[in-house]
Design a protein around this motif. Structure first.
Motif, PDB file in Angstrom:
ATOM      1  N   ALA A   1      -5.473   1.833  10.498  1.00 52.60           N
ATOM      2  CA  ALA A   1      -4.730   0.930   9.619  1.00 52.60           C
ATOM      3  C   ALA A   1      -5.194   1.068   8.169  1.00 52.60           C
ATOM      4  O   ALA A   1      -4.387   1.004   7.230  1.00 52.60           O
ATOM      5  CB  ALA A   1      -4.888  -0.512  10.096  1.00 52.60           C
ATOM      6  N   ARG A   2      -6.483   1.271   7.972  1.00 55.36           N
ATOM      7  CA  ARG A   2      -6.985   1.492   6.613  1.00 55.36           C
ATOM      8  C   ARG A   2      -6.412   2.784   6.035  1.00 55.36           C
ATOM      9  O   ARG A   2      -6.012   2.840   4.862  1.00 55.36           O
ATOM     10  CB  ARG A   2      -8.513   1.575   6.630  1.00 55.36           C
ATOM     11  CG  ARG A   2      -9.236   0.267   6.917  1.00 55.36           C
ATOM     12  CD  ARG A   2     -10.737   0.485   6.753  1.00 55.36           C
ATOM     13  NE  ARG A   2     -11.493  -0.739   6.968  1.00 55.36           N
ATOM     14  CZ  ARG A   2     -12.263  -0.976   8.023  1.00 55.36           C
ATOM     15  NH1 ARG A   2     -12.362  -0.057   8.984  1.00 55.36           N
ATOM     16  NH2 ARG A   2     -12.933  -2.097   8.128  1.00 55.36           N
ATOM     17  N   LYS A   3      -6.370   3.821   6.862  1.00 50.66           N
ATOM     18  CA  LYS A   3      -5.858   5.105   6.380  1.00 50.66           C
ATOM     19  C   LYS A   3      -4.380   5.016   6.030  1.00 50.66           C
ATOM     20  O   LYS A   3      -3.932   5.610   5.037  1.00 50.66           O
ATOM     21  CB  LYS A   3      -6.091   6.183   7.443  1.00 50.66           C
ATOM     22  CG  LYS A   3      -7.562   6.537   7.647  1.00 50.66           C
ATOM     23  CD  LYS A   3      -7.748   7.522   8.794  1.00 50.66           C
ATOM     24  CE  LYS A   3      -9.215   7.804   9.041  1.00 50.66           C
ATOM     25  NZ  LYS A   3      -9.431   8.704  10.217  1.00 50.66           N
ATOM     26  N   LYS A   4      -3.614   4.275   6.812  1.00 51.73           N
ATOM     27  CA  LYS A   4      -2.193   4.127   6.503  1.00 51.73           C
ATOM     28  C   LYS A   4      -2.011   3.406   5.175  1.00 51.73           C
ATOM     29  O   LYS A   4      -1.189   3.822   4.339  1.00 51.73           O
ATOM     30  CB  LYS A   4      -1.479   3.365   7.619  1.00 51.73           C
ATOM     31  CG  LYS A   4       0.005   3.164   7.343  1.00 51.73           C
ATOM     32  CD  LYS A   4       0.720   2.405   8.449  1.00 51.73           C
ATOM     33  CE  LYS A   4       2.182   2.165   8.062  1.00 51.73           C
ATOM     34  NZ  LYS A   4       2.910   1.388   9.090  1.00 51.73           N
ATOM     35  N   ALA A   5      -2.760   2.337   4.963  1.00 47.73           N
ATOM     36  CA  ALA A   5      -2.667   1.617   3.689  1.00 47.73           C
ATOM     37  C   ALA A   5      -3.030   2.537   2.524  1.00 47.73           C
ATOM     38  O   ALA A   5      -2.336   2.557   1.494  1.00 47.73           O
ATOM     39  CB  ALA A   5      -3.580   0.399   3.718  1.00 47.73           C
ATOM     40  N   ALA A   6      -4.097   3.313   2.682  1.00 51.74           N
ATOM     41  CA  ALA A   6      -4.537   4.200   1.599  1.00 51.74           C
ATOM     42  C   ALA A   6      -3.492   5.263   1.297  1.00 51.74           C
ATOM     43  O   ALA A   6      -3.233   5.593   0.119  1.00 51.74           O
ATOM     44  CB  ALA A   6      -5.870   4.840   1.964  1.00 51.74           C
ATOM     45  N   ARG A   7      -2.870   5.829   2.358  1.00 54.69           N
ATOM     46  CA  ARG A   7      -1.832   6.842   2.140  1.00 54.69           C
ATOM     47  C   ARG A   7      -0.673   6.288   1.322  1.00 54.69           C
ATOM     48  O   ARG A   7      -0.027   7.029   0.568  1.00 54.69           O
ATOM     49  CB  ARG A   7      -1.301   7.355   3.476  1.00 54.69           C
ATOM     50  CG  ARG A   7      -2.190   8.322   4.193  1.00 54.69           C
ATOM     51  CD  ARG A   7      -1.439   9.070   5.284  1.00 54.69           C
ATOM     52  NE  ARG A   7      -0.736   8.180   6.203  1.00 54.69           N
ATOM     53  CZ  ARG A   7      -1.266   7.662   7.306  1.00 54.69           C
ATOM     54  NH1 ARG A   7      -2.529   7.936   7.611  1.00 54.69           N
ATOM     55  NH2 ARG A   7      -0.556   6.878   8.088  1.00 54.69           N
ATOM     56  N   MET A   8      -0.388   5.004   1.483  1.00 51.82           N
ATOM     57  CA  MET A   8       0.733   4.395   0.781  1.00 51.82           C
ATOM     58  C   MET A   8       0.325   3.765  -0.550  1.00 51.82           C
ATOM     59  O   MET A   8       1.145   3.132  -1.227  1.00 51.82           O
ATOM     60  CB  MET A   8       1.403   3.366   1.691  1.00 51.82           C
ATOM     61  CG  MET A   8       1.932   3.978   2.992  1.00 51.82           C
ATOM     62  SD  MET A   8       2.769   2.814   4.084  1.00 51.82           S
ATOM     63  CE  MET A   8       4.333   2.605   3.218  1.00 51.82           C
ATOM     64  N   GLY A   9      -0.952   3.938  -0.922  1.00 48.66           N
ATOM     65  CA  GLY A   9      -1.389   3.508  -2.241  1.00 48.66           C
ATOM     66  C   GLY A   9      -1.954   2.105  -2.307  1.00 48.66           C
ATOM     67  O   GLY A   9      -2.089   1.561  -3.415  1.00 48.66           O
ATOM     68  N   TRP A  10      -2.337   1.519  -1.159  1.00 45.25           N
ATOM     69  CA  TRP A  10      -2.851   0.156  -1.160  1.00 45.25           C
ATOM     70  C   TRP A  10      -4.245   0.105  -0.565  1.00 45.25           C
ATOM     71  O   TRP A  10      -4.730   1.065   0.023  1.00 45.25           O
ATOM     72  CB  TRP A  10      -1.900  -0.774  -0.389  1.00 45.25           C
ATOM     73  CG  TRP A  10      -0.542  -0.832  -1.028  1.00 45.25           C
ATOM     74  CD1 TRP A  10      -0.242  -1.178  -2.316  1.00 45.25           C
ATOM     75  CD2 TRP A  10       0.709  -0.492  -0.416  1.00 45.25           C
ATOM     76  NE1 TRP A  10       1.112  -1.085  -2.547  1.00 45.25           N
ATOM     77  CE2 TRP A  10       1.727  -0.673  -1.390  1.00 45.25           C
ATOM     78  CE3 TRP A  10       1.079  -0.068   0.859  1.00 45.25           C
ATOM     79  CZ2 TRP A  10       3.062  -0.437  -1.136  1.00 45.25           C
ATOM     80  CZ3 TRP A  10       2.420   0.156   1.116  1.00 45.25           C
ATOM     81  CH2 TRP A  10       3.393  -0.025   0.134  1.00 45.25           C
ATOM     82  N   ARG A  11      -4.872  -1.030  -0.682  1.00 46.86           N
ATOM     83  CA  ARG A  11      -6.202  -1.245  -0.138  1.00 46.86           C
ATOM     84  C   ARG A  11      -6.092  -1.984   1.198  1.00 46.86           C
ATOM     85  O   ARG A  11      -5.024  -2.414   1.605  1.00 46.86           O
ATOM     86  CB  ARG A  11      -7.052  -2.034  -1.134  1.00 46.86           C
ATOM     87  CG  ARG A  11      -7.150  -1.407  -2.524  1.00 46.86           C
ATOM     88  CD  ARG A  11      -8.124  -2.172  -3.389  1.00 46.86           C
ATOM     89  NE  ARG A  11      -9.514  -1.954  -2.938  1.00 46.86           N
ATOM     90  CZ  ARG A  11     -10.550  -2.662  -3.374  1.00 46.86           C
ATOM     91  NH1 ARG A  11     -10.361  -3.659  -4.240  1.00 46.86           N
ATOM     92  NH2 ARG A  11     -11.774  -2.403  -2.941  1.00 46.86           N
ATOM     93  N   GLY A  12      -7.228  -2.123   1.866  1.00 49.64           N
ATOM     94  CA  GLY A  12      -7.242  -2.900   3.091  1.00 49.64           C
ATOM     95  C   GLY A  12      -6.631  -2.164   4.261  1.00 49.64           C
ATOM     96  O   GLY A  12      -6.652  -0.932   4.332  1.00 49.64           O
ATOM     97  N   ALA A  13      -6.025  -2.927   5.167  1.00 43.56           N
ATOM     98  CA  ALA A  13      -5.543  -2.373   6.434  1.00 43.56           C
ATOM     99  C   ALA A  13      -4.080  -2.716   6.650  1.00 43.56           C
ATOM    100  O   ALA A  13      -3.715  -3.902   6.700  1.00 43.56           O
ATOM    101  CB  ALA A  13      -6.379  -2.918   7.590  1.00 43.56           C
ATOM    102  N   LEU A  14      -3.259  -1.689   6.788  1.00 44.36           N
ATOM    103  CA  LEU A  14      -1.852  -1.833   7.137  1.00 44.36           C
ATOM    104  C   LEU A  14      -1.665  -1.220   8.526  1.00 44.36           C
ATOM    105  O   LEU A  14      -1.715  -0.001   8.691  1.00 44.36           O
ATOM    106  CB  LEU A  14      -0.951  -1.129   6.121  1.00 44.36           C
ATOM    107  CG  LEU A  14       0.546  -1.063   6.472  1.00 44.36           C
ATOM    108  CD1 LEU A  14       1.126  -2.453   6.711  1.00 44.36           C
ATOM    109  CD2 LEU A  14       1.322  -0.333   5.373  1.00 44.36           C
TER     110      LEU A  14
END
Length: 780
Positions: free
Chosen positions: A375-388
């Motif tokens: 979830a952290r990696k998905k958030a980072a790929r989309m330009g955000w912090r934390g966990a998506l």
């Protein structure tokens, strides 16, 4: 609805049960309905799932092969762009019987007796059939199958064959089907096979034993092969052949770990016990689950059976022993969604587990903890912090939503859910907080729950961006209403995001006050600072919610009120979803809602609605909802019950039950709608009983349908077990604390202290019900 006329009498050591609410019975043998019947009569234990195929020649003439599923056994095919899905394993239930050299078939036109029974009380699937016509013999066949709730690696199959005519040559063959399907074979022996997945690095082992007894004496097979046994004999009048097969199935998530020895050891354990003790242990495990989770209704037999079916499915779906798997949208009962996990688990299922089976709830949330890095990696790929979190998740937590699908008109449709349906992170956080509130599980909170809440809160704080109007906006999302894509400021998403951020801040305060050492560890590990906490608070205070302060109505998303308003009553009786009726483009330009969206917010965060605004929001959006999702009606039913619209709520309850119990829903062939089953329990306990969780106890505000004479259920609260019974007459409320320290219980707004030694008996006056005659104009 399914046949509820009562059980048939079987052998196999089962104690008789006469209450028809514990059974589903089907006497029909319609090949066109075989796939839906296999779903309805599926058995599962959270690790193994087996569809309810017929006793003999399961796929004969249908093109349908019976399926066994193993939770967590995901693989991806070699096709470009393919997504991981649950792998079918070998069918261990194959039986073929030859009488005078002719196969004992299993077709409707050859059966004088045909009965399928799902014994929900004991978690067993039984069949009974007779065939007097072809060949001209008196034949009676009884079968039982189960997957053990006591030892989840075990499956048991029993067959009784009785032939009235003497001197008949009989051949009985037991085998496996699909030994080379979906998996790469590594080892295949008489009673043990080991496979590996092609790409995911998992391994599977099955060990099996079979035996056949005649008059209490075991016969020796005349032919053997890998997972194949054949017996031959000449029948005698009144003689009964008894066949039993036990399988032990083990999964390994490591390519270097052979699960074969563990499977063989588990099989030896079961053989040492014998099938009677395997069955007895299984029944005892089910008895414990029903003791803790049953809901009893007086006055409405259909509702009672629907609740029993729902609770059976929920108890069947979870495995508290495996923290690396969750529950897919169809459990382990069908192929739809490839076994993927959605928000369904956290929002529709976790309340049941948190309040009746905390060990299972904890395990399901640990799955989200173990997939937090994805979830952290998905958030980072989309330009955000934390966990998506992934909208669709398999074993690793990576996003598994398809990017394109083929629509009803055979056109390619872009699927945006994996990128834009982001409320999933707030949904996971909501389930974590609800479990923590209900269980007080400090170990989970410190080891996993707090970090999930902090990282999801951090995601929303980075996702909601400040703009010139002074508000933070969340643009380019999809809310629960999937008819409208790429929208801005979805009310459900934004309000849940605000709640998530504020709960994360509460977690910080709680950790600092009670567990400062753990807070220091997490703050260092996550790089959290006081400056970031201040930014979170500012973001939460300025998120745009779409609330109109003059009307009290939330606008579902920016611009929703300006869309075409379509009267859904004009389309009553339709047999297809509204987006098919109107077309995707017009639907997107209209106020037609696929499923509960603002109404879902009413369910989860009722404190966001004050005074008359709860009813106003419900009426506005209920009349515009097309219920294009199986999730929708239970949300509406729960909210309607809380608002006192009991007739409407009961209508939604009945329609939700019909999705899987009746043949009115076209999608049941792909598996049970497990979220709908969770929704049925929610409507009864959170809706009609009006249960809610407080920081220091439990509250109930009963609103029973007129036909329900009483409602009785158990819940667990922080290690304490409560039994609650509500009676229609005089608004009688009875509560027993069966174990634990005194607990605070609020009944219709009045606080009481409940003790083990002092049950509570109250005659209350129910709140005035605003409109018992109110019906949904749009619940078709």
């Amino acid at each position: 609805m399914a046949d509820v006329s009562g059980p048939t009498s079987f052998e196999f050591g089962l104690e008789p049960t006469t209450d028809p609410a514990w059974f589903l019975v089907d006497r029909r043998c319609d090949p066109l309905r075989q796939s839906s019947r296999e779903t309805r009569f599926a058995i599962s234990n959270g690790f193994l799932g087996v569809r309810g195929s017929q006793a003999l020649n399961p796929g004969a003439g249908t093109g349908i092969q019976p399926h066994t599923y193993v939770a967590g056994l995901f693989d991806t095919s070699s096709a470009e762009g393919s997504l991981p899905g649950l792998v079918h394993v070998a069918d261990w239930l194959q039986v073929r019987i030859l009488l005078r050299g002719c196969s004992l078939a299993h077709h409707a036109d050859e059966l004088s007796l045909h009965r399928l029974t799902l014994d929900m009380r004991r978690g067993a699937f039984l069949t009974e059939c007779g065939q007097p016509n072809a060949p001209p013999l008196g034949v009676r066949l009884r079968t039982l199958r189960l997957v053990s709730l006591h030892q989840r690696a075990l499956g048991l199959q029993m067959v009784e064959l009785e032939i009235e005519d003497p001197e008949i040559e009989v051949e009985f063959e037991a085998s496996f089907e699909g030994l080379s399907t979906g998996l790469v074979s590594e080892r295949l022996e008489q009673d043990l096979a080991v496979w590996r997945t092609e790409r995911s690095g998992k391994r599977l082992a099955i060990a099996a034993s079979s035996s056949l007894q005649m008059d209490g004496q075991e016969l020796t097979p005349e032919a053997k092969g890998p997972f194949r046994w054949v017996w031959n004999w000449t029948s005698k009048r009144g003689q009964i052949a008894c066949f039993q097969r036990i399988v032990a199935i083990r999964r390994s998530d490591r390519a270097d770990l052979d699960p074969g020895p563990e499977a063989r050891g588990t099989l030896e354990y079961a053989r040492h016990l014998g099938w009677r003790d395997v069955l007895s242990n299984h029944e005892a495990a089910w008895a414990r689950r029903w003791r803790d989770s049953d809901v009893e209704i007086e006055g409405d037999a259909d509702a009672q059976q629907a609740l029993r079916f729902a609770i059976y499915q929920l108890n069947s779906a979870a495995n508290p022993d495996d923290e690396h798997v969750s529950i897919g949208a169809r459990g382990l009962t069908g192929d739809d969604y490839r076994g993927h996990v959605f928000w369904d688990t956290e929002i529709f299922l976790l309340p049941f587990y948190s309040l009746t089976w905390p060990e299972a709830a904890r395990t399901l949330l640990m799955y989200r903890f173990f997939t937090l890095d994805a979830a952290r990696k998905k958030a980072a790929r989309m330009g955000w912090r934390g966990a998506l979190y992934a909208w669709e998740s398999a074993d690793t937590g990576d996003e598994t939503t398809p990017e394109q699908v083929i629509g009803p008109d055979r056109k390619v449709i872009e699927v945006w859910s994996g990128r834009q349906e982001q409320h999933i992170s707030a949904d996971v956080a909501y389930a974590v907080w609800q479990y923590w509130q209900a269980s007080g599980d400090v170990g989970f909170f410190l080891a996993a729950g707090a970090e999930i809440l902090l990282e999801t809160g951090r995601f929303w704080a980075s996702r909601a961006q400040p703009e010139a109007d002074g508000y933070c906006h969340i643009r380019g999302v999809i809310g629960p209403d999937e008819y409208h894509e790429n929208i801005d400021d979805n009310a459900f998403t934004n309000v849940m995001a605000r709640w998530n951020i504020r709960q994360a801040l509460d977690v910080v305060a709680l950790l600092r006050a009670r567990w400062p050492e753990r807070w220091s560890q997490l703050a260092s590990h996550l790089g959290l600072s006081d400056m970031e906490m201040t930014e979170w608070r500012t973001t939460a205070d300025t998120i745009a919610t779409g609330l109109n302060p003059e009307t009290g109505i939330f606008e579902q998303f920016a611009g929703f009120f300006s869309l075409e308003d379509i009267n859904l009553a004009d389309y009553a009786g339709r047999s297809v979803p509204m987006d098919v009726v109107l077309g995707r483009e017009r639907t997107q330009r209209s106020q037609v809602v696929k499923q509960a969206d603002v109404v879902a917010l009413l369910c989860l965060l009722p404190e966001e609605f004050h005074g008359q605004s709860a009813g106003d929001n419900f009426h506005y959006y209920e009349s515009r909802c097309g219920h294009g999702s199986s999730l929708s009606r239970s949300m509406h039913g729960l909210t309607a019950a809380r608002l006192g619209y009991c007739d409407m709520a009961l209508q939604f309850f009945q329609q939700t039950a019909a999705i899987d119990l009746a043949d009115t829903h076209v999608a049941i062939a792909g598996g049970v709608h497990i979220a709908s089953q969770g929704g049925i329990w929610l409507m009864a306990v959170f809706g009609f009983a009006g249960l809610s969780l407080l920081t220091d106890g439990i509250a109930i505000n009963p609103q029973l349908p007129k036909a329900w004479l009483s409602l009785c259920f158990r819940v667990q609260w922080r290690g304490q077990c409560l039994k609650i019974k509500l009676e229609q007459a005089n608004g009688l409320v009875e509560c027993w604390l069966e174990a634990g320290e005194p607990i605070s219980l609020v009944v219709r707004g009045q606080r009481h202290e409940l003790h083990v030694s002092r049950p509570l008996h109250l005659v209350t006056r129910p709140a005035a019900k605003p409109d018992q005659g109110l019906e949904s104009k749009n619940a078709s």
